[in-house]
Motif scaffolding. Sequence first.
Motif, PDB file in Angstrom:
ATOM      1  N   THR A   1       0.885  -1.625   0.401  1.00  0.00           N
ATOM      2  CA  THR A   1       0.078   0.365   0.109  1.00  0.00           C
ATOM      3  C   THR A   1       0.858   1.373   0.235  1.00  0.00           C
ATOM      4  O   THR A   1       1.007   1.850  -1.272  1.00  0.00           O
ATOM      5  CB  THR A   1      -1.254  -0.168   1.097  1.00  0.00           C
TER       6      THR A   1
ATOM      7  N   LYS B   1      -2.471   6.960  -7.389  1.00  0.00           N
ATOM      8  CA  LYS B   1      -2.529   5.735  -5.679  1.00  0.00           C
ATOM      9  C   LYS B   1      -1.832   6.405  -4.895  1.00  0.00           C
ATOM     10  O   LYS B   1      -1.382   6.544  -3.685  1.00  0.00           O
ATOM     11  CB  LYS B   1      -2.542   4.440  -5.931  1.00  0.00           C
TER      12      LYS B   1
ATOM     13  N   GLN C   1      -1.454   6.855  -0.643  1.00  0.00           N
ATOM     14  CA  GLN C   1      -1.548   6.601   0.154  1.00  0.00           C
ATOM     15  C   GLN C   1      -0.993   5.792   0.769  1.00  0.00           C
ATOM     16  O   GLN C   1       0.064   5.324   1.073  1.00  0.00           O
ATOM     17  CB  GLN C   1      -2.716   5.338  -0.726  1.00  0.00           C
TER      18      GLN C   1
END
Length: 240
Positions: free
Chosen positions: A132, A140, A143
């Motif tokens: 992650t 993204k 994140q």
Amino acid sequence: MTIEEPLDSFETGKNNINENLLNDCIDVRLFGGTVPLELKLKKGKDTGSITHTGPVQFKIGRSMHKVFIKHFRGTGAFASKEGASQKTFREEDFLPYSLISFYGIINENAAKDTKLSEEDIDLLLDGMWNGTKNLISRSKVGQVPRLLFKVNYKEGNYHIGDLNNLFSLKSDLIDEEIRDISQIRIEVQRLVEVLGKSKDKIENAQLCMDGSIVFTYGGEEIDFEKKLMEAGINTEILSM
């Protein structure tokens, strides 16, 4: 998958392929899969498949609060060949902030079928946390994993289920105005109480926290690990 070398038995060829599949593919051991087969036998061909139900299953992640979404429209250009270009409209939704929770389970029975190991599970947890953090893409980037919480049970074929619904988010702001983890608190009273009632069936709880979340119990700020220990839940801090 097609095997060109003639075989005496379809089942023998299928079993050999299945053994190699499970030995070589961690994704199949974790999440299962279906492989179509066409095997060439000494007396013709036969078809079939290998199917494994994944021991690891995740529900779709949901935001713990209402979110503000901004819709954008624009144009993009790309070249289909040298000297040529085309333009097209693009649309996208921009989400300033959301704290998203996921719930998953590891089915011990399916794990035996796919030969899932503890090392595989350790790699899964590492991938969830560090993967992650390293999602470096336009949509993204930024994140951050905040909390990884895993409950291990003593009793076979037992689980509490939907642990994510036992956490709740509190903030002094209206949901749509939340923009940072520092503006929220995570209330864990229901979670601790439910786990405490099942403590005799729980081996331990494993945690990984990034240190930015403020946890509360009945509205009072607490040490989450200490509160679990007080409820009779052994804890282990995971190092990622």
